[in-house]
Design a protein around this motif. Sequence first.
Motif, short mmCIF file in Angstrom:
data_model
loop_
_atom_site.label_atom_id
_atom_site.label_comp_id
_atom_site.label_asym_id
_atom_site.label_seq_id
_atom_site.Cartn_x
_atom_site.Cartn_y
_atom_site.Cartn_z
N LEU A 77 -19.59 -40.29 -11.36
CA LEU A 77 -18.84 -41.22 -10.53
C LEU A 77 -19.29 -41.01 -9.09
CD1 LEU A 77 -16.51 -43.33 -10.68
CD2 LEU A 77 -14.94 -41.43 -10.16
N LEU A 100 -13.03 -41.85 -17.90
CA LEU A 100 -12.71 -42.01 -16.48
C LEU A 100 -11.21 -42.20 -16.28
CD1 LEU A 100 -15.57 -44.32 -15.12
CD2 LEU A 100 -15.09 -41.97 -14.42
N ALA A 117 -13.98 -48.95 -10.64
CA ALA A 117 -15.33 -48.39 -10.77
C ALA A 117 -16.28 -49.43 -11.35
CB ALA A 117 -15.32 -47.14 -11.64
#
Length: 413
Positions: A9, A53, A64
């Motif tokens: 990420l 996530l 994201a």
Amino acid sequence: MPHVVTVFLRHGGRVLLARRSDAVGTYQDRWAGVSGYVEGDPADAERDARRELAEEVGVREADAELVRAGAPLSVADEGREWTVHPFLFDAGSRDVDTNEELTAVEWAHPTEIREREAVPGLWAAYRRVAPAVETISDDETHGSAWISLRALEVLRDAAAEADSRDALASVARRLRDARPSMAAVENRINRVMSESNSDPKSVRRRAEATIDDAAEADDAAAARAAELVRERGYDRLATLSRSGTVLAALEAAEAAEAAVLVAESRPGGEGVGVAERLARSGRDATLTTDAALPGLVAAGGADAVFLGADSVLASGGVANKVGSLPVALAATRADVSVFAVCARDKVRGDDRFVGEDAGALYDGEAAIATENPLFEVVPADLLSGVVTEDGVLGAEEIGALAAEHAALAAWDD
């Protein structure tokens, strides 16, 4: 052989590294990405990546954006073997909410993986999704601020693996020359090479610092533009193309009440994504054609135009996506303010304008020459100012910056 996902990420130029707790069955207390087992078809591992996530760090799909899914790799360790599916996502913020599987998280440069007690194959997995020179040269979607950060990441990652500065100099030249129209790419690569010594570790550390500085500069320029909107009471804005810095300014709290008129920005259509993102964040966004935007601005559809900048010329003109000049002309005629928004690093060391041609305008059989430029110059006299992290720059300040940036190129003399 079990299949697992490893998710990197990213925010700015850093990625989220997570330390595994004793609640997991393997590699306790090791550093990793966000990871977990693939529960379904490995061909649909993105679903598992997004699930991890959400579960491990509380990052939902809307928070994201998938950048790249890397080719799976096999990792063998102490009699165990895994098929790792690496993913890279860009995060909208660094806010995370960890679960019991993690004891700590840290936003770090991925090059630090090589210096930590990490799960096996973590660096190799990252390299499968990391940016490359082709990321810089082939990108047709993002603005130059985003692209310049990726260029710095390529140089940083190469420095972590390099044995000599000569090898890095070759990478630096390829990156510097990959997008000649984008001054930020050239200036930021030149700064790293100019301010480091012959040790590749020095180049890596300088690249890491420049990435952090660049991300802060872009955010600060956006904040300055948002302040300008608030201070001058602009409530109808117009823009085109996809400048990440302008988009951040429009999304900022100070600009929340302003309606935004967005040109679609042919041939790539980047403006469509800008309008969608503004609308999803609750802004009043209207999408229009490139050809219609100047007329709408001239007819009172906006009280300020905000442009990105691929480059600011030493003389104060701004090179930006084609369509910028006619809307600036129309705005000037209607007494509408026109601002370019960018970091200081977009000021060129000279007045050189390097255009790019989109091609594919005509495929018939007639003998017709075509011109389909991607960029054009808005002269300084059509601009109300260039908004940077240091505020609105005038001609004298731009000239001084140009001289400073020209000097950075001396590393390659």
